[in-house]
Design a protein around this motif. Structure first.
Motif, mmCIF file in Angstrom:
data_model
loop_
_atom_site.group_PDB
_atom_site.id
_atom_site.type_symbol
_atom_site.label_atom_id
_atom_site.label_comp_id
_atom_site.label_asym_id
_atom_site.label_seq_id
_atom_site.Cartn_x
_atom_site.Cartn_y
_atom_site.Cartn_z
ATOM 1 N N ARG A 122 10.790 -9.697 11.289
ATOM 2 C CA ARG A 122 12.169 -9.326 11.678
ATOM 3 C C ARG A 122 12.704 -8.233 10.756
ATOM 4 O O ARG A 122 13.311 -7.255 11.199
ATOM 5 C CB ARG A 122 13.097 -10.547 11.596
ATOM 6 N N TYR A 123 12.461 -8.415 9.470
ATOM 7 C CA TYR A 123 12.968 -7.462 8.479
ATOM 8 C C TYR A 123 12.339 -6.083 8.666
ATOM 9 O O TYR A 123 13.024 -5.055 8.587
ATOM 10 C CB TYR A 123 12.698 -7.998 7.068
ATOM 11 N N MET A 124 11.036 -6.038 8.923
ATOM 12 C CA MET A 124 10.361 -4.753 9.130
ATOM 13 C C MET A 124 10.907 -4.055 10.382
ATOM 14 O O MET A 124 11.042 -2.832 10.408
ATOM 15 C CB MET A 124 8.843 -4.945 9.254
ATOM 16 N N GLN A 125 11.254 -4.846 11.397
ATOM 17 C CA GLN A 125 11.842 -4.268 12.605
ATOM 18 C C GLN A 125 13.180 -3.605 12.277
ATOM 19 O O GLN A 125 13.504 -2.528 12.783
ATOM 20 C CB GLN A 125 12.036 -5.364 13.671
ATOM 21 N N PHE A 126 13.940 -4.258 11.402
ATOM 22 C CA PHE A 126 15.219 -3.693 10.928
ATOM 23 C C PHE A 126 14.975 -2.356 10.216
ATOM 24 O O PHE A 126 15.656 -1.363 10.483
ATOM 25 C CB PHE A 126 15.890 -4.712 9.996
ATOM 26 N N LEU A 127 13.998 -2.318 9.298
ATOM 27 C CA LEU A 127 13.701 -1.082 8.563
ATOM 28 C C LEU A 127 13.298 0.050 9.510
ATOM 29 O O LEU A 127 13.625 1.211 9.284
ATOM 30 C CB LEU A 127 12.578 -1.314 7.543
ATOM 31 N N LYS A 128 12.582 -0.303 10.577
ATOM 32 C CA LYS A 128 12.077 0.705 11.514
ATOM 33 C C LYS A 128 13.137 1.194 12.501
ATOM 34 O O LYS A 128 12.908 2.177 13.206
ATOM 35 C CB LYS A 128 10.886 0.121 12.299
ATOM 36 N N ASN B 90 0.827 -1.216 0.000
ATOM 37 C CA ASN B 90 0.000 0.000 0.000
ATOM 38 C C ASN B 90 0.857 1.260 0.000
ATOM 39 O O ASN B 90 0.496 2.264 -0.623
ATOM 40 C CB ASN B 90 -0.942 -0.001 1.205
ATOM 41 N N LEU B 91 1.989 1.196 0.688
ATOM 42 C CA LEU B 91 2.906 2.355 0.687
ATOM 43 C C LEU B 91 3.522 2.572 -0.690
ATOM 44 O O LEU B 91 3.717 3.712 -1.121
ATOM 45 C CB LEU B 91 4.008 2.159 1.736
ATOM 46 N N LEU B 92 3.820 1.474 -1.383
ATOM 47 C CA LEU B 92 4.347 1.591 -2.749
ATOM 48 C C LEU B 92 3.316 2.255 -3.660
ATOM 49 O O LEU B 92 3.667 3.103 -4.498
ATOM 50 C CB LEU B 92 4.725 0.215 -3.300
ATOM 51 N N LYS B 93 2.046 1.885 -3.488
ATOM 52 C CA LYS B 93 0.970 2.505 -4.280
ATOM 53 C C LYS B 93 0.845 3.993 -3.936
ATOM 54 O O LYS B 93 0.659 4.834 -4.822
ATOM 55 C CB LYS B 93 -0.351 1.778 -4.020
ATOM 56 N N LYS B 94 0.932 4.292 -2.657
ATOM 57 C CA LYS B 94 0.845 5.686 -2.192
ATOM 58 C C LYS B 94 1.979 6.522 -2.804
ATOM 59 O O LYS B 94 1.757 7.639 -3.274
ATOM 60 C CB LYS B 94 0.944 5.687 -0.659
ATOM 61 N N ALA B 95 3.190 5.961 -2.812
ATOM 62 C CA ALA B 95 4.346 6.657 -3.393
ATOM 63 C C ALA B 95 4.104 6.972 -4.867
ATOM 64 O O ALA B 95 4.425 8.065 -5.354
ATOM 65 C CB ALA B 95 5.600 5.800 -3.236
ATOM 66 N N HIS B 96 3.513 5.997 -5.574
ATOM 67 C CA HIS B 96 3.207 6.159 -7.005
ATOM 68 C C HIS B 96 2.158 7.242 -7.222
ATOM 69 O O HIS B 96 2.279 8.084 -8.116
ATOM 70 C CB HIS B 96 2.720 4.821 -7.563
ATOM 71 N N ASP B 97 1.126 7.233 -6.377
ATOM 72 C CA ASP B 97 -0.036 8.109 -6.600
ATOM 73 C C ASP B 97 0.130 9.515 -6.037
ATOM 74 O O ASP B 97 -0.555 10.437 -6.478
ATOM 75 C CB ASP B 97 -1.298 7.486 -5.970
ATOM 76 N N HIS C 100 15.092 -0.927 -6.588
ATOM 77 C CA HIS C 100 16.262 -0.572 -5.782
ATOM 78 C C HIS C 100 16.025 0.733 -5.022
ATOM 79 O O HIS C 100 16.172 0.798 -3.797
ATOM 80 C CB HIS C 100 17.477 -0.448 -6.718
ATOM 81 N N GLU C 101 15.632 1.769 -5.758
ATOM 82 C CA GLU C 101 15.451 3.088 -5.133
ATOM 83 C C GLU C 101 14.249 3.104 -4.178
ATOM 84 O O GLU C 101 14.281 3.772 -3.146
ATOM 85 C CB GLU C 101 15.302 4.178 -6.209
ATOM 86 N N MET C 102 13.200 2.349 -4.500
ATOM 87 C CA MET C 102 12.053 2.277 -3.585
ATOM 88 C C MET C 102 12.434 1.529 -2.303
ATOM 89 O O MET C 102 11.865 1.777 -1.234
ATOM 90 C CB MET C 102 10.850 1.617 -4.257
ATOM 91 N N GLY C 103 13.410 0.637 -2.397
ATOM 92 C CA GLY C 103 13.927 -0.028 -1.192
ATOM 93 C C GLY C 103 14.547 0.989 -0.245
ATOM 94 O O GLY C 103 14.273 0.995 0.964
ATOM 95 N N GLU D 184 22.531 -0.398 1.664
ATOM 96 C CA GLU D 184 22.256 -1.155 0.439
ATOM 97 C C GLU D 184 21.442 -2.421 0.680
ATOM 98 O O GLU D 184 21.059 -3.113 -0.263
ATOM 99 C CB GLU D 184 23.564 -1.498 -0.286
ATOM 100 N N VAL D 185 21.185 -2.742 1.948
ATOM 101 C CA VAL D 185 20.448 -3.979 2.244
ATOM 102 C C VAL D 185 19.002 -3.887 1.753
ATOM 103 O O VAL D 185 18.516 -4.751 1.022
ATOM 104 C CB VAL D 185 20.506 -4.303 3.754
ATOM 105 N N ALA D 186 18.310 -2.814 2.140
ATOM 106 C CA ALA D 186 16.889 -2.688 1.782
ATOM 107 C C ALA D 186 16.691 -2.618 0.270
ATOM 108 O O ALA D 186 15.720 -3.173 -0.273
ATOM 109 C CB ALA D 186 16.289 -1.450 2.453
ATOM 110 N N SER D 187 17.599 -1.938 -0.419
ATOM 111 C CA SER D 187 17.473 -1.813 -1.873
ATOM 112 C C SER D 187 17.706 -3.154 -2.571
ATOM 113 O O SER D 187 17.013 -3.508 -3.531
ATOM 114 C CB SER D 187 18.455 -0.767 -2.401
ATOM 115 N N THR D 188 18.673 -3.922 -2.058
ATOM 116 C CA THR D 188 19.008 -5.200 -2.704
ATOM 117 C C THR D 188 17.993 -6.286 -2.364
ATOM 118 O O THR D 188 17.721 -7.170 -3.189
ATOM 119 C CB THR D 188 20.440 -5.638 -2.316
ATOM 120 N N VAL D 189 17.398 -6.247 -1.154
ATOM 121 C CA VAL D 189 16.313 -7.184 -0.822
ATOM 122 C C VAL D 189 15.187 -7.024 -1.848
ATOM 123 O O VAL D 189 14.657 -8.006 -2.380
ATOM 124 C CB VAL D 189 15.780 -6.942 0.616
#
Length: 603
Positions: free
Chosen positions: A553-559, A342-349, A393-396, A421-426
C-alpha cells in the motif's frame, strides 16, 4: 594546527565519491546553454494558442502539451543552475546562471498566464466534450478536474488581474515582519557557558536554550522576549495586517473563512484541522507526564519555559561516520523491501548525494531534482546520530520523488506539501525502531527515546498549538474583532498553559512568543507538519506490524505522485486523515515511548 582543523575544505578537496554528479542532468555548461536557447526559442509558440483554446480539442491538447514541455525544460535549467550554485555560493558563473533561469521563469509564467482563464471561460459541457473527443486530453484529467473544482472561487479576468496587482501590497506584512525580525531587531548581550559576553541572535538563542547552564538559558529567554516586548505594538500591527489580508482574499473568493480558503487548495475539509486539535488535546495528559519526567531528570523544583530544550539525557555522544550511518539506515529501512534497499545503495554509489560541508556550500539539507533524472540530496554531514536521521529523512523525500517520476507523467508527478513530509518521516520512524531494537547501551537507548519524544513535542504538540492560535486569530478578525498586543498575548498565553499544563511554569514572557514565529505569516500551513508526522507514524506502525500488505500500500502511495488529492493518496497508503484515528494512533506511540523511557530509568 587547530586553525587548520577548523578550516572548511574547498570544493575540489572533497573526494569525488562524496559529491553529487550533476552531469546526469547536463554533461556540461555548454549543454545547459543550448537548452536555455532552445526554451527561449520555443516560448513564442505559446502565443499562437492565445484566444484559441476553445476552438477545438486539438488546440487545447496542443497548448497543454507545449506548456508541459516548456515547464520541464525550465525545471531542468533552474535545478541545475541552482544546485551548481549551492556547491559554492561564491561562484559567479552559477550565480549568473541562476539569475538567468529565474528571469526565464518569469517569462514562461507570463506567457502561459492566459491558459487557466481561457479554460475556465469555456462552458463546462464544451470542455467535457473536448475531453471525450481528444484522447491526448486524458493525460490532463486530474489537472482539468482540479480547475473545475475551484471554478466557483475564480473571479472574472478583470477581477483576477486586479487581485494580481494587489499581490505585491498583500505581501507587505510578511516583508515588514521579515525585515524587522531579521534586520532591524537588535538583541542585548548575555553571558555564555564560558562566562563571555556575547550578543544574542536568533541562531544562538537555540544553542543557549539547549545549554546545561540554567542561568544561560534564563538570561537568553528573558533577553529574547524583552526585545519583543519593546516592539510588541509593531509586531501586533504586522500580524493583524497579515490576518486581515487572509480574511480579505477568502471573502473575495467566496469562502466561508480564511481557514477554509487555505485548506481548499489541497481539497482538505476543515474537519481535518479540527480533528487534529481535538485529538491532540485529548492526549495532553501524556504530554504533561513527559514534562513532569523532564522536571525530575533535570532535578528542578519548577520547570520553566526556558528549561524545555535542555538535554534530559546527559553525556551521551553517539558518533557515527557517514559510511556507518548510511549502512545503518539501509538496515533500518529493510522492512520497505529489497527494491527500496537496492535503490538506496544505487543512490550512494552513483552520485545522487553531496555529502560533506565545504567552503561556500549551502547549509542545511534538502532533496531536489528535475523530472526525468534521478533525485539529488544535499547534506552537510557531521559524525553524529542526528545527522544519520537527516540522511534517512532526505532519502525519504528522494525515494518519493524517484517513484513518482518513474510512474507518473510529468503533469501528475509533483506531490503536494500535505503529503511531502510523510515519506521522510516514515523513514525516520523505521530507522528509530531499528536503532531502539539494536542498541544495548542503556544511556544510548534513553538518548534515542528522548530524541523521538522531542520530535513529537516539536512536530505534533507545538505545531498543533500554533495551528490553534492561527484558528483563533482569524476567527477574531472574521467576527469583527481586533488583534492588539494585549489580545494576542492573552490568547497565546492561555494556549501555552493549556498545552504545557501545570507541570510547567508558563512564564509571562512566553505570552510574547507569537511575535517571533514567521510561520504565522503563511497561515494554516503548520498543521501539515503535525498531520504529516501523524500519518507517517501510523504508516510506519502498519509496516512494522503487517509487513508486506502494508508495504505494498505504501509503495503505491509513493508511486502516485500528485495524481490525486492528498487525502485520497493517503487512503491508498492506509491512513484516513478525515478521521481522528491516525493522529490518535501516532499519539499512542508517543505514550508507549514514554512508558519505555520511564521503565528504562527505573531498571
Amino acid at each position: 594546527m587547530q586553525a587548520e582543523a577548523k578550516r572548511l575544505p574547498k570544493r575540489e578537496e572533497i573526494d569525488a565519491k562524496y559529491k553529487w554528479k550533476l552531469e546526469d542532468l547536463y554533461a556540461n555548461d555548454e549543454q545547459w546553454e543550448q537548452e536555455f536557447k532552445q526554451l527561449a526559442e520555443k516560448l513564442p509558440a505559446l502565443e499562437t494558442y492565445k484566444g484559441k483554446l476553445a476552438d477545438s480539442p486539438q488546440q487545447l491538447a496542443g497548448c497543454l502539451k507545449l506548456r508541459g514541455e516548456l515547464s520541464l525544460l525550465l525545471e531542468r535549467l533552474f535545478v541545475y543552475a541552482r544546485m551548481r550554485r549551492d556547491e559554492n555560493n561564491a561562484n559567479p558563473t552559477y550565480q549568473a546562471l541562476t539569475d538567468r533561469a529565474s528571469s526565464l521563469a518569469v517569462q514562461v509564467s507570463s506567457a502561459s498566464s492566459f491558459i487557466v482563464p481561457e479554460i475556465l471561460g469555456m462552458p463546462e459541457a464544451k470542455l467535457q466534450q473536448f475531453r471525450a473527443a481528444e484522447p491526448e486530453l486524458s493525460l490532463y484529467d486530474f489537472y482539468l478536474q482540479e480547475l473545475l473544482r475551484q471554478k466557483a472561487h475564480v473571479l472574472s479576468a478583470e477581477q483576477e488581474q486586479l487581485l494580481a496587482q494587489v499581490g505585491e501590497l498583500s505581501s507587505a506584512p510578511q516583508n515588514i515582519f521579515r525585515m524587522l525580525n531579521n534586520a532591524d531587531l537588535k538583541f542585548p548581550k548575555i553571558k555564555d557557558d564560558d562566562g563571555d559576553e556575547v550578543e544574542l541572535t536568533h541562531g544562538r538563542y537555540i544553542q543557549f536554550m539547549e545549554s546545561n547552564n540554567r542561568d544561560v538559558r534564563k538570561a537568553a529567554f528573558e533577553a529574547m522576549y524583552q526585545t519583543y516586548r519593546n516592539n510588541q505594538n509593531t509586531f501586533a500591527a504586522t500580524l493583524n495586517g497579515s490576518v486581515k489580508k487572509d480574511v480579505f482574499y477568502a471573502r473575495v473568493r467566496k469562502y466561508e473563512s480564511a481557514r477554509q480558503a487555505s485548506l481548499d487548495s489541497d481539497n482538505v475539509p476543515v474537519e481535518v484541522y479540527d480533528n487534529l486539535i481535538k485529538t491532540v488535546r485529548s492526549h495532553l495528559p501524556a504530554f504533561y507526564r513527559y514534562m513532569k519526567l523532564r522536571k525530575k531528570l533535570l532535578g528542578l523544583d519548577q520547570l520553566h519555559m526556558y528549561d524545555i530544550y535542555a538535554p534530559m539525557v546527559q553525556d551521551v555522544e553517539m558518533k557515527m561516520s557517514y559510511e556507518e550511518a548510511y549502512q545503518t539506515m539501509i538496515k533500518g529501512l529493510a522492512p520497505l523491501g529489497e527494491e527500496y534497499s537496492n535503490l538506496l545503495k544505487k543512490a550512494h554509489d552513483e552520485g545522487w548525494i553531496d555529502v560533506f560541508e565545504s567552503e561556500g556550500k549551502t547549509s542545511g539539507a534538502y532533496s531536489w531534482g528535475a523530472y526525468g533524472t534521478h533525485p539529488y540530496v544535499l547534506l552537510n554531514y557531521q559524525d553524529n546520530v542526528d545527522n544519520m536521521f537527516t540522511i534517512a529523512h532526505e532519502m525519504g523525500h528522494a525515494m518519493h520523488s524517484y517513484y513518482s517520476d518513474k510512474e507518473q507523467p510529468y503533469v501528475n508527478a509533483q506531490y503536494t506539501i500535505f503529503v511531502a513530509e510523510v515519506a521522510s518521516t516514515v523513514n525516520e520512524s523505521l530507522l528509530m525502531d531499528w536503532m531502539l531494537n539494536n542498541t544495548t547501551d542503556k544511556r544510548e537507548k534513553l538518548y534515542l527515546l528522548n530524541h523521538y519524544l522531542e520530535q513529537f513535542r516539536g512536530t505534533v504538540f507545538r505545531q498543533t498549538m500554533f495551528a490553534e492560535f492561527e484558528k483563533l486569530t482569524h476567527e477574531e478578525i472574521e467576527k469583527g474583532g481586533a488583534l492588539t498586543p494585549e489580545s494576542l498575548s492573552s490568547m497565546y498565553h492561555q494556549l501555552n498553559k493549556d498545552y504545557y499544563g501545570d507541570e510547567v511554569v508558563s512564564d509571562d514572557d512566553i505570552a510574547l512568543e507569537w511575535a517571533r514565529i514567521p510561520h504565522f505569516y503563511n497561515a494554516f500551513y503548520v498543521y501539515k507538519y503535525a498531520t504529516g508526522f501523524s500519518a507517517a507514524t501510523a504508516l510506519s506502525q502498519q509496516i512494522l506490524q503487517e509487513g508486506e500488505p502494508a508495504v505494498a500500500r505504501y509503495m503505491q502511495f509513493l508511486k502516485s505522485g500528485g495524481s490525486d488529492y492528498p487525502l485520497e493518496l493517503l487512503k491508498l497508503a492506509g491512513v484516513d486523515m478525515t478521521t481522528p484515528a491516525p493522529v490518535d494512533s501516532a499519539l499512542k506511540v508517543f505514550e508507549r515511548l514514554l512508558d519505555e523511557f520511564e521503565e528504562l530509568l527505573e531498571s
